[in-house]
Design a protein around this motif. Structure first.
Motif, PDB file in Angstrom:
ATOM      1  N   LEU A 111     -34.873  17.633 -29.287  1.00  0.00           N
ATOM      2  CA  LEU A 111     -34.708  19.074 -29.314  1.00  0.00           C
ATOM      3  C   LEU A 111     -36.031  19.755 -29.104  1.00  0.00           C
ATOM      4  CD1 LEU A 111     -31.849  19.935 -31.955  1.00  0.00           C
ATOM      5  CD2 LEU A 111     -31.921  19.270 -29.634  1.00  0.00           C
ATOM      6  N   GLY A 112     -37.197  19.058 -29.355  1.00  0.00           N
ATOM      7  CA  GLY A 112     -38.285  19.798 -29.556  1.00  0.00           C
ATOM      8  C   GLY A 112     -39.098  20.395 -28.318  1.00  0.00           C
ATOM      9  N   ALA A 113     -38.571  19.848 -26.884  1.00  0.00           N
ATOM     10  CA  ALA A 113     -39.062  20.368 -25.627  1.00  0.00           C
ATOM     11  C   ALA A 113     -38.807  21.597 -25.554  1.00  0.00           C
ATOM     12  CB  ALA A 113     -38.589  19.518 -24.813  1.00  0.00           C
ATOM     13  N   ASP A 114     -38.083  22.419 -26.163  1.00  0.00           N
ATOM     14  CA  ASP A 114     -37.618  23.770 -26.055  1.00  0.00           C
ATOM     15  C   ASP A 114     -37.533  24.457 -27.469  1.00  0.00           C
ATOM     16  OD1 ASP A 114     -37.061  26.376 -25.290  1.00  0.00           O
ATOM     17  OD2 ASP A 114     -35.094  25.791 -24.271  1.00  0.00           O
ATOM     18  N   LYS A 115     -38.460  24.486 -28.140  1.00  0.00           N
ATOM     19  CA  LYS A 115     -38.441  24.837 -29.613  1.00  0.00           C
ATOM     20  C   LYS A 115     -38.020  26.100 -29.956  1.00  0.00           C
ATOM     21  CE  LYS A 115     -42.413  21.749 -31.086  1.00  0.00           C
ATOM     22  NZ  LYS A 115     -43.595  21.646 -31.937  1.00  0.00           N
ATOM     23  N   ALA A 116     -37.937  27.166 -29.042  1.00  0.00           N
ATOM     24  CA  ALA A 116     -37.726  28.663 -29.084  1.00  0.00           C
ATOM     25  C   ALA A 116     -36.432  28.855 -28.828  1.00  0.00           C
ATOM     26  CB  ALA A 116     -38.726  29.793 -28.201  1.00  0.00           C
ATOM     27  N   ARG A 117     -35.680  28.002 -28.279  1.00  0.00           N
ATOM     28  CA  ARG A 117     -34.413  27.940 -27.824  1.00  0.00           C
ATOM     29  C   ARG A 117     -33.390  28.133 -29.221  1.00  0.00           C
ATOM     30  NH1 ARG A 117     -30.256  23.452 -25.255  1.00  0.00           N
ATOM     31  NH2 ARG A 117     -28.214  24.522 -25.841  1.00  0.00           N
ATOM     32  N   PRO A 118     -32.528  29.276 -29.026  1.00  0.00           N
ATOM     33  CA  PRO A 118     -31.693  29.827 -30.273  1.00  0.00           C
ATOM     34  C   PRO A 118     -30.765  28.411 -30.580  1.00  0.00           C
ATOM     35  CG  PRO A 118     -31.739  31.740 -28.706  1.00  0.00           C
ATOM     36  CD  PRO A 118     -32.402  30.478 -27.852  1.00  0.00           C
ATOM     37  N   ARG A 119     -30.705  28.237 -31.661  1.00  0.00           N
ATOM     38  CA  ARG A 119     -29.694  27.187 -31.939  1.00  0.00           C
ATOM     39  C   ARG A 119     -29.238  27.410 -33.461  1.00  0.00           C
ATOM     40  NH1 ARG A 119     -33.907  23.957 -29.815  1.00  0.00           N
ATOM     41  NH2 ARG A 119     -33.314  22.670 -27.861  1.00  0.00           N
ATOM     42  N   ARG A 120     -28.110  26.790 -33.946  1.00  0.00           N
ATOM     43  CA  ARG A 120     -27.510  27.052 -35.022  1.00  0.00           C
ATOM     44  C   ARG A 120     -27.570  25.425 -35.697  1.00  0.00           C
ATOM     45  NH1 ARG A 120     -27.403  29.895 -39.685  1.00  0.00           N
ATOM     46  NH2 ARG A 120     -25.246  29.963 -40.889  1.00  0.00           N
ATOM     47  N   GLY A 121     -27.848  25.540 -36.904  1.00  0.00           N
ATOM     48  CA  GLY A 121     -28.053  24.095 -37.602  1.00  0.00           C
ATOM     49  C   GLY A 121     -27.488  23.985 -38.960  1.00  0.00           C
ATOM     50  N   LEU A 122     -27.057  22.883 -39.295  1.00  0.00           N
ATOM     51  CA  LEU A 122     -26.254  22.699 -40.807  1.00  0.00           C
ATOM     52  C   LEU A 122     -26.936  21.533 -41.437  1.00  0.00           C
ATOM     53  CD1 LEU A 122     -24.252  23.251 -42.993  1.00  0.00           C
ATOM     54  CD2 LEU A 122     -22.818  21.590 -41.561  1.00  0.00           C
ATOM     55  N   ASP A 123     -27.451  21.578 -42.616  1.00  0.00           N
ATOM     56  CA  ASP A 123     -28.105  20.561 -43.627  1.00  0.00           C
ATOM     57  C   ASP A 123     -26.831  20.270 -44.807  1.00  0.00           C
ATOM     58  OD1 ASP A 123     -29.270  18.758 -44.697  1.00  0.00           O
ATOM     59  OD2 ASP A 123     -30.938  20.120 -45.567  1.00  0.00           O
ATOM     60  N   LEU A 124     -26.289  19.194 -44.592  1.00  0.00           N
ATOM     61  CA  LEU A 124     -25.230  18.882 -45.680  1.00  0.00           C
ATOM     62  C   LEU A 124     -26.032  18.152 -46.718  1.00  0.00           C
ATOM     63  CD1 LEU A 124     -22.473  17.817 -43.317  1.00  0.00           C
ATOM     64  CD2 LEU A 124     -22.341  19.805 -44.624  1.00  0.00           C
ATOM     65  N   CYS A 125     -25.584  18.377 -48.030  1.00  0.00           N
ATOM     66  CA  CYS A 125     -26.183  17.810 -49.016  1.00  0.00           C
ATOM     67  C   CYS A 125     -27.715  17.900 -49.246  1.00  0.00           C
ATOM     68  CB  CYS A 125     -26.014  16.116 -49.325  1.00  0.00           C
ATOM     69  SG  CYS A 125     -24.362  15.737 -48.835  1.00  0.00           S
ATOM     70  N   THR A 126     -28.099  19.225 -48.967  1.00  0.00           N
ATOM     71  CA  THR A 126     -29.493  19.637 -48.728  1.00  0.00           C
ATOM     72  C   THR A 126     -30.535  19.269 -49.828  1.00  0.00           C
ATOM     73  OG1 THR A 126     -30.821  21.415 -47.789  1.00  0.00           O
ATOM     74  CG2 THR A 126     -29.440  22.006 -49.856  1.00  0.00           C
ATOM     75  N   GLY A 127     -29.946  19.091 -51.160  1.00  0.00           N
ATOM     76  CA  GLY A 127     -30.979  18.878 -52.142  1.00  0.00           C
ATOM     77  C   GLY A 127     -32.140  19.611 -52.448  1.00  0.00           C
ATOM     78  N   SER A 128     -33.193  19.738 -52.048  1.00  0.00           N
ATOM     79  CA  SER A 128     -34.497  20.267 -52.396  1.00  0.00           C
ATOM     80  C   SER A 128     -34.754  21.289 -51.149  1.00  0.00           C
ATOM     81  CB  SER A 128     -36.002  19.594 -52.513  1.00  0.00           C
ATOM     82  OG  SER A 128     -36.008  18.968 -51.503  1.00  0.00           O
ATOM     83  N   GLY A 129     -34.026  20.970 -50.026  1.00  0.00           N
ATOM     84  CA  GLY A 129     -33.992  21.997 -48.909  1.00  0.00           C
ATOM     85  C   GLY A 129     -35.057  21.411 -47.840  1.00  0.00           C
ATOM     86  N   ILE A 130     -35.494  20.188 -48.005  1.00  0.00           N
ATOM     87  CA  ILE A 130     -36.642  19.670 -47.085  1.00  0.00           C
ATOM     88  C   ILE A 130     -36.376  19.637 -45.594  1.00  0.00           C
ATOM     89  CG2 ILE A 130     -38.013  18.652 -49.009  1.00  0.00           C
ATOM     90  CD1 ILE A 130     -36.677  15.881 -47.896  1.00  0.00           C
ATOM     91  N   LEU A 131     -34.993  19.220 -45.271  1.00  0.00           N
ATOM     92  CA  LEU A 131     -34.808  19.038 -43.976  1.00  0.00           C
ATOM     93  C   LEU A 131     -34.408  20.331 -43.162  1.00  0.00           C
ATOM     94  CD1 LEU A 131     -32.132  16.044 -43.901  1.00  0.00           C
ATOM     95  CD2 LEU A 131     -34.363  15.987 -42.968  1.00  0.00           C
TER      96      LEU A 131
END
Length: 289
Positions: A111-131
């Motif tokens: 996904l990094g080729a278009d870093k500014a593209r609006p996207r919605r993400g989800l991190d399940l079992c986030t723990g300390s939130g690193i991801l």
């Protein structure tokens, strides 16, 4: 009477850690002593001959004793580095490991080729939130929802969100896996869920056993959370969206098979970490799927 200088305490601690079989004994001694003295590791070396006061010695001795007793270094100093950033950690969360950076790299490669593209993400079992936090920092167009069943873990993640100044783009919610997500659909789903087989928990290193069992226990075969994650994909992964999950070094084929059998994603791919162990499996949903 012995004069305990910075150098003398550092040498003594290094020997004790080495005798105890602690890997990286010298480095750990430096980190722990710097924490006890409230200084940087560099300042240790510029003040090698400085005698330590009684309060400083008491603080150092207490931390050294706890480390020799099996408490992880990260919990003692309250932080751990991940992706060249420092994150708060506590016994309420899993200690971030370099293996998990493979998830970040896998996502950025796709996904990094278009870093500014609006996207919605989800991190399940986030723990300390690193991801969630790292991906938000690396992809300016990404907003993340991070969930964890542990309110204590979510509190740590929330403090890390504030620490890394991504509060406008990362939200933390408490709840069991999909429960706090609602009907939202995501362009990216990531997770480092519990994946240790229940029968293997008792055989883990004593330091790992200090980490929350809730973040380790993956059920009888270690795949319980992956089944639940895959079961929710059809309703939550957007067409063209990606899922990337971390797993044990011997679980790649099983996790890939679960994704492939879902009928939601294209054939999954498993990639290795820096130690060349299979670590992350990812797959995309067809753009029209």
């Amino acid at each position: 009477m012995t004069t305990w200088t910075t150098a003398a305490v550092l040498d003594w601690t290094t020997k004790r850690f080495t005798d105890a079989g602690i890997v990286g004994a010298r480095l750990e001694a430096q980190v722990l002593l710097a924490h006890a003295l409230g200084c940087t590791r560099m300042q240790l070396y510029t003040g090698f001959d400085r005698p330590l006061g009684e309060e400083e010695l008491a603080s150092a001795r207490g931390l050294i004793k706890r480390r020799l007793g099996g408490e992880p270094l990260a919990y003692l100093v309250g932080e751990q580095e991940f992706w060249s950033r420092s994150f708060e950690v506590s016994p309420d969360v899993l200690i971030p490991r370099s293996d998990t950076e493979t998830v970040v790299q896998a996502v950025l490669d796709r996904l990094g080729a278009d870093k500014a593209r609006p996207r919605r993400g989800l991190d399940l079992c986030t723990g300390s939130g690193i991801l969630a936090i790292t991906l938000a920092r690396e992809l300016p167009g990404l907003t993340m929802l991070a969930t964890d069943v542990s309110a204590a873990a979510a509190a740590v993640a929330s403090r890390n969100v504030a620490r890394h100044q991504v509060g406008e783009r990362v939200e933390v919610r408490v709840g069991d896996l999909w429960a706090p997500v609602g009907d939202e659909v995501f362009d990216l789903i990531v997770s480092n869920p519990p994946y240790i087989r229940e029968a293997e928990l008792a055989g883990l290193d004593r330091e790992v056993q200090r980490e929350p069992r809730l973040a380790l226990d993956g059920g009888a075969d270690g795949l319980g959370f992956y089944r639940r994650i895959v079961a929710g994909l059809a309703a939550r992964l957007a067409p063209g969206g990606w899922i990337a999950v971390e797993h044990g070094h011997d679980q790649g084929p099983a996790v890939a098979a679960l994704l492939d059998a879902s009928g939601v994603t294209a054939p999954a791919t498993t990639i290795a970490d820096l130690a060349r162990r299979p670590r992350v499996t990812l797959a995309a949903r067809a753009a029209g799927g």
